[in-house]
Design an enzyme around this catalytic site. Structure first.
Site, PDB file in Angstrom:
ATOM      1  N   LYS A  71       0.919  -1.172  -0.110  1.00 24.01           N
ATOM      2  CA  LYS A  71      -0.100  -0.087   0.019  1.00 24.01           C
ATOM      3  C   LYS A  71       0.834   1.213  -0.196  1.00 24.01           C
ATOM      4  O   LYS A  71       0.713   1.822  -0.867  1.00 24.01           O
ATOM      5  CB  LYS A  71      -0.827   0.172   1.309  1.00 24.01           C
ATOM      6  CG  LYS A  71      -2.313  -0.727   1.281  1.00 24.01           C
ATOM      7  CD  LYS A  71      -2.759  -0.454   2.512  1.00 24.01           C
ATOM      8  CE  LYS A  71      -3.800  -1.625   2.983  1.00 24.01           C
ATOM      9  NZ  LYS A  71      -4.835  -1.435   3.746  1.00 24.01           N
ATOM     10  N   LYS A  83       1.958  -4.852  10.557  1.00 23.14           N
ATOM     11  CA  LYS A  83       0.485  -5.044  11.236  1.00 23.14           C
ATOM     12  C   LYS A  83       0.516  -5.608  12.462  1.00 23.14           C
ATOM     13  O   LYS A  83       1.531  -6.554  12.821  1.00 23.14           O
ATOM     14  CB  LYS A  83      -0.285  -5.950  10.058  1.00 23.14           C
ATOM     15  CG  LYS A  83      -1.735  -5.823  10.133  1.00 23.14           C
ATOM     16  CD  LYS A  83      -2.283  -4.756   9.188  1.00 23.14           C
ATOM     17  CE  LYS A  83      -3.651  -4.380   9.337  1.00 23.14           C
ATOM     18  NZ  LYS A  83      -4.356  -3.718   8.132  1.00 23.14           N
ATOM     19  N   PRO A 119      -6.093   1.896  13.969  1.00 24.52           N
ATOM     20  CA  PRO A 119      -7.196   0.908  14.006  1.00 24.52           C
ATOM     21  C   PRO A 119      -7.316  -0.073  12.762  1.00 24.52           C
ATOM     22  O   PRO A 119      -6.739   0.215  11.644  1.00 24.52           O
ATOM     23  CB  PRO A 119      -8.371   1.768  14.122  1.00 24.52           C
ATOM     24  CG  PRO A 119      -7.954   3.075  13.559  1.00 24.52           C
ATOM     25  CD  PRO A 119      -6.808   3.158  13.575  1.00 24.52           C
ATOM     26  N   ASP A 209     -24.523  -7.532   4.507  1.00 19.22           N
ATOM     27  CA  ASP A 209     -23.672  -7.763   5.682  1.00 19.22           C
ATOM     28  C   ASP A 209     -23.996  -9.054   6.499  1.00 19.22           C
ATOM     29  O   ASP A 209     -25.312  -9.369   6.166  1.00 19.22           O
ATOM     30  CB  ASP A 209     -24.088  -6.391   6.603  1.00 19.22           C
ATOM     31  CG  ASP A 209     -22.885  -6.267   7.758  1.00 19.22           C
ATOM     32  OD1 ASP A 209     -22.062  -5.516   7.766  1.00 19.22           O
ATOM     33  OD2 ASP A 209     -23.016  -7.103   8.806  1.00 19.22           O
ATOM     34  N   ALA A 265     -12.178  -2.139  -0.368  1.00 16.98           N
ATOM     35  CA  ALA A 265     -11.292  -1.893   0.631  1.00 16.98           C
ATOM     36  C   ALA A 265     -10.945  -3.070   1.554  1.00 16.98           C
ATOM     37  O   ALA A 265      -9.851  -2.683   2.262  1.00 16.98           O
ATOM     38  CB  ALA A 265     -11.802  -0.502   1.580  1.00 16.98           C
ATOM     39  N   ASN A 267      -8.804  -5.953   2.878  1.00 19.77           N
ATOM     40  CA  ASN A 267      -7.501  -6.071   2.855  1.00 19.77           C
ATOM     41  C   ASN A 267      -7.389  -8.004   2.420  1.00 19.77           C
ATOM     42  O   ASN A 267      -8.179  -8.642   2.867  1.00 19.77           O
ATOM     43  CB  ASN A 267      -6.724  -6.272   4.058  1.00 19.77           C
ATOM     44  CG  ASN A 267      -6.374  -4.596   4.432  1.00 19.77           C
ATOM     45  OD1 ASN A 267      -5.959  -3.958   3.502  1.00 19.77           O
ATOM     46  ND2 ASN A 267      -6.622  -4.274   5.520  1.00 19.77           N
TER      47      ASN A 267
HETATM   48  N1  PHE Z   1      -6.576  -0.327   9.018  1.00 18.95           N
HETATM   49  C1  PHE Z   1      -5.676   0.593   8.128  1.00 18.95           C
HETATM   50  C2  PHE Z   1      -5.353  -0.306   6.916  1.00 18.95           C
HETATM   51  O1  PHE Z   1      -5.524  -1.444   6.813  1.00 18.95           O
HETATM   52  C3  PHE Z   1      -4.461   0.739   9.013  1.00 18.95           C
HETATM   53  C4  PHE Z   1      -4.221   2.168   9.427  1.00 18.95           C
HETATM   54  C5  PHE Z   1      -4.977   2.984   9.912  1.00 18.95           C
HETATM   55  C6  PHE Z   1      -2.734   2.458   9.479  1.00 18.95           C
HETATM   56  C7  PHE Z   1      -4.629   4.274  10.346  1.00 18.95           C
HETATM   57  C8  PHE Z   1      -2.559   3.800   9.945  1.00 18.95           C
HETATM   58  C9  PHE Z   1      -3.536   4.392  10.370  1.00 18.95           C
HETATM   59  O2  PHE Z   1      -4.765   0.352   6.039  1.00 18.95           O
END
Ligand code: PHE
Length: 358
Positions: A71, A83, A119, A209, A265, A267
């Site tokens: 990313k 992560k 988060p 959902d 969005a 992951n």
């Molecule tokens: N949850 C976000 C992501 O998967 C991660 C993130 C949020 C990192 C806020 C930094 C600040 O991309």
């Protein structure tokens, strides 16, 4: 998990380090995967949930950390990939949760800047406030009242919306989503602001959902159509937008798909690299999740680490459009999947930075 499977997992992973800590009072495992510091300090969200087994949590955190590397690299932003996963053994009471967050914050601080967090699924700005009590200054996205930039969902939704427009531009010659059928899978912190944006722009919004009570979350919006969660990926639409958990693009879902594009969005949407090829063969345009879902990570990190205003953050998040066009072009030119094209762009940036240049 059998000992040899952790062995295999780690050997097949090209990251830098995996930090593990057992939290005795709650029986949870804290896992922090540092995938790459080539472009900057590893940064990524903290996911918290119950996993079937510790091995599933380890696999998840390592793959999610790699996703963060991709990313930031593809967006040309100077942070690395990392992560955290808090693998719960069971649901916790509020006071147990608070204790766990404080101990997790202390672990973050002991890493001394090797990892920064925000988060993710299962955690919120309220949790970041608590983690920061012991983990500051390595915690992003605290509530604004506590001096943070607030939740990351709205910025992630903005990047995803721009990605949907860019896919429409490629497929239909116009980026407008008006009257396009867009199905958003998962009405969470990203899905909800995304359906709001889509509805405001005149799209025909479908959503799903897994939680029956999710209806209440969209009750204030008119004209939305709910589809059953197990029918989401097989529903006819222009754009399918996975905004829940990963692995939804797989061997069994792909043959049933009736969408023109996938832009979401969540992951790690692809269950395996072969699934990217399957989608290409089916002629479905895929916007790689690591290109589209950068909004929160970029917007929040940019504001808190580089002092961007919220307006500057939004402008940077909108650059998802240019990045995605470049990915689509490279995939067409090289006759490869968009996933592979995005990875090539990211890996070129990392190789250019060179080892140790962080
Ligand atoms: N949850 C976000 C992501 O998967 C991660 C993130 C949020 C990192 C806020 C930094 C600040 O991309």
């Amino acid at each position: 998990m059998a000992a040899e499977s952790l062995d295999t997992l780690l050997r097949e992973w090209d990251g830098e380090a995996l930090v593990t800590r057992f939290d005795e009072p709650t029986g949870s495992w804290l896992l922090i995967a540092l995938h790459s510091s080539a472009l900057g300090p590893p940064t990524g969200g903290t996911r918290m949930r119950v996993y079937p087994a510790l091995g599933d949590a380890a696999r998840d955190v390592m793959k999610l950390a790699e996703g963060m590397t991709l990313k930031y690299a593809v967006a040309d932003f100077p942070r690395g990939g990392g992560k955290a996963v808090i693998a719960l053994r069971r649901e916790l009471s509020p006071s147990e949760r608070r204790g766990l967050m404080l101990r997790y914050g202390a672990l973050l601080r002991s890493l001394n800047g090797a990892y920064f967090t925000g988060p993710d699924v299962g955690t919120s700005p309220d949790d970041m406030d608590v983690i920061a009590e012991t983990g500051s200054p390595y915690v992003f996205a605290r509530n604004k009242a506590k001096g943070g930039a607030g939740g990351s969902g709205a910025a992630t939704a903005l990047g995803t919306f721009v990605g949907i427009e860019t896919a429409c531009e490629r497929l239909f010659g116009s980026p407008s989503v008006r009257d396009r059928r867009v199905l958003v899978q998962g009405i969470g912190s990203v899905g909800l602001p995304l359906v709001q944006r889509l509805a405001a722009a005149g799209a025909r919004v479908l959503w799903s959902d897994v939680l029956p009570e999710a209806d209440a979350r969209v009750a204030h919006l008119d004209g939305l159509h709910r589809v059953p969660a197990d029918a989401a990926t097989a529903t006819e639409c222009d754009v399918l937008s996975p905004c829940a958990l990963g692995g939804v693009l797989n061997e069994s879902s792909i043959p049933q798909m009736r969408c023109r594009a996938i832009v979401g969005a969540a992951n790690n949407q692809l269950a395996s690299p072969a699934d990217a090829e399957r989608l290409r063969e089916r002629g479905i345009l895929v916007a790689p999740d690591f290109v589209v879902s950068i909004g929160g990570a970029l917007g929040i990190t940019g504001q808190e680490a580089f002092g961007w205003t919220p307006e500057q953050a939004d402008a940077q998040v909108r650059r998802v459009a240019d990045t995605l066009r470049r990915v689509f072009d490279e995939a067409e030119r090289a006759g490869i999947t968009t996933d592979e094209a995005g990875r090539r762009i990211a890996h070129r940036r990392i190789a250019h930075a060179g080892p140790g240049s962080a």
